[in-house]
Design an enzyme around this catalytic site. Sequence first.
Site, mmCIF file in Angstrom:
data_model
loop_
_atom_site.group_PDB
_atom_site.id
_atom_site.type_symbol
_atom_site.label_atom_id
_atom_site.label_comp_id
_atom_site.label_asym_id
_atom_site.label_seq_id
_atom_site.Cartn_x
_atom_site.Cartn_y
_atom_site.Cartn_z
ATOM 1 N N LYS A 197 4.599 -4.835 1.565
ATOM 2 C CA LYS A 197 3.719 -5.167 0.443
ATOM 3 C C LYS A 197 4.465 -5.888 -0.671
ATOM 4 O O LYS A 197 3.886 -6.723 -1.354
ATOM 5 C CB LYS A 197 2.963 -3.947 -0.077
ATOM 6 C CG LYS A 197 3.820 -2.928 -0.796
ATOM 7 C CD LYS A 197 2.962 -1.772 -1.265
ATOM 8 C CE LYS A 197 3.812 -0.731 -1.992
ATOM 9 N NZ LYS A 197 5.153 -0.467 -1.444
ATOM 10 N N ARG A 246 -0.002 4.783 -6.999
ATOM 11 C CA ARG A 246 0.485 5.479 -5.801
ATOM 12 C C ARG A 246 -0.194 6.840 -5.640
ATOM 13 O O ARG A 246 0.027 7.518 -4.641
ATOM 14 C CB ARG A 246 1.987 5.751 -5.916
ATOM 15 C CG ARG A 246 2.909 4.582 -5.724
ATOM 16 C CD ARG A 246 3.232 4.363 -4.276
ATOM 17 N NE ARG A 246 4.638 4.363 -3.891
ATOM 18 C CZ ARG A 246 5.531 3.431 -4.193
ATOM 19 N NH1 ARG A 246 5.223 2.435 -4.972
ATOM 20 N NH2 ARG A 246 6.763 3.504 -3.726
ATOM 21 N N ARG A 303 16.296 -3.230 6.143
ATOM 22 C CA ARG A 303 15.904 -4.127 5.046
ATOM 23 C C ARG A 303 17.097 -4.464 4.152
ATOM 24 O O ARG A 303 17.921 -3.631 3.834
ATOM 25 C CB ARG A 303 14.822 -3.421 4.223
ATOM 26 C CG ARG A 303 14.345 -4.202 3.055
ATOM 27 C CD ARG A 303 13.030 -3.669 2.590
ATOM 28 N NE ARG A 303 13.135 -2.386 1.903
ATOM 29 C CZ ARG A 303 12.083 -1.822 1.292
ATOM 30 N NH1 ARG A 303 10.910 -2.405 1.313
ATOM 31 N NH2 ARG A 303 12.227 -0.665 0.685
ATOM 32 N N ARG A 358 19.044 -1.002 -0.432
ATOM 33 C CA ARG A 358 18.642 0.004 -1.410
ATOM 34 C C ARG A 358 19.150 1.374 -0.998
ATOM 35 O O ARG A 358 19.109 1.714 0.187
ATOM 36 C CB ARG A 358 17.106 0.042 -1.505
ATOM 37 C CG ARG A 358 16.537 -1.011 -2.383
ATOM 38 C CD ARG A 358 15.051 -1.117 -2.264
ATOM 39 N NE ARG A 358 14.319 0.158 -2.357
ATOM 40 C CZ ARG A 358 12.989 0.238 -2.456
ATOM 41 N NH1 ARG A 358 12.261 -0.871 -2.500
ATOM 42 N NH2 ARG A 358 12.387 1.396 -2.528
ATOM 43 N N ARG A 382 10.737 9.911 2.044
ATOM 44 C CA ARG A 382 9.809 9.027 1.313
ATOM 45 C C ARG A 382 8.485 8.917 2.033
ATOM 46 O O ARG A 382 7.425 8.978 1.431
ATOM 47 C CB ARG A 382 10.404 7.613 1.193
ATOM 48 C CG ARG A 382 11.312 7.441 0.002
ATOM 49 C CD ARG A 382 12.134 6.195 0.155
ATOM 50 N NE ARG A 382 11.414 4.983 -0.145
ATOM 51 C CZ ARG A 382 11.816 3.775 0.259
ATOM 52 N NH1 ARG A 382 12.896 3.650 1.004
ATOM 53 N NH2 ARG A 382 11.148 2.718 -0.074
#
Length: 237
Positions: free
Chosen positions: A30, A105, A144, A178, A189
């Site tokens: 996203k 969220r 990522r 990250r 998460r």
Amino acid sequence: MISVAVPDTEPRAAGGRRIIVMIGAPGAGKGTQAERLAEALGLPRISTGELFRAALRDGGPLEGKVRRYVERGVLVPDDLVIDIVGRRLAEADAAEGAILDGFPRTRAQAVALDEMLERARARVTAALYVEVAPELLLERLTGRRICSLDEGHVYHVTSRPPRLPGICDIDGAELYQRDDDAPATVRSRLETQLPPMYEVIDHYCEADVLFGVRGDASAEEVTADLLHALASAARSR
Ligand code: AMP
């Protein structure tokens, strides 16, 4: 530049402000899509995760308040996030609208956003859900890599590698991983963030502004589908 035709998009609230909410699990892409839509539509992208990571890097009053949540991949308390987004949406560059990336969220955040927009005679004009099968998310997140200059420039070690290893194709800046993309944190998460995300989806479904697209195609195809969804939103009103 993203070379996609920008169709007539979703209806605007009185005053013409266009507020688009991006919804997706961590790793659904996203952020990448929010960046591409922001560029295609000429709106700022407001990413709460990016605002928090900047606070962790730069210090200041917010740092101590959010560090323990962001580092563990746990949601920051609603009142804090709502306050930050409210201030950010009041800035001049968001006068025409914004792409909200990572907010709301929780259902409480969605309700607070509705209320703050109503006070400004605006509303959420579209909520775009980028859907990816949960089993793909872990692989996407742990591979990522992100540009240290612009977090909208996102790569993946195998599926979207940069031309030069470790370097952003666009900025020439170093890529980094990250802290919360480490495998153990990724699992927690997903466990903690998916249930409230489904409540946000219900909220926008009830408001009849929700559009879903499959997020497992190429970035270009997903952007085209999102723009198409915005155009059909306009036609159905
Ligand atoms: P993201 O970059 O969107 O994955 O966000 C990174 C982290 O920032 C999340 O794991 C949360 O700790 C925090 N965060 C970002 N957006 C929100 C939000 N809307 N509500 C609560 N916490 C958030």
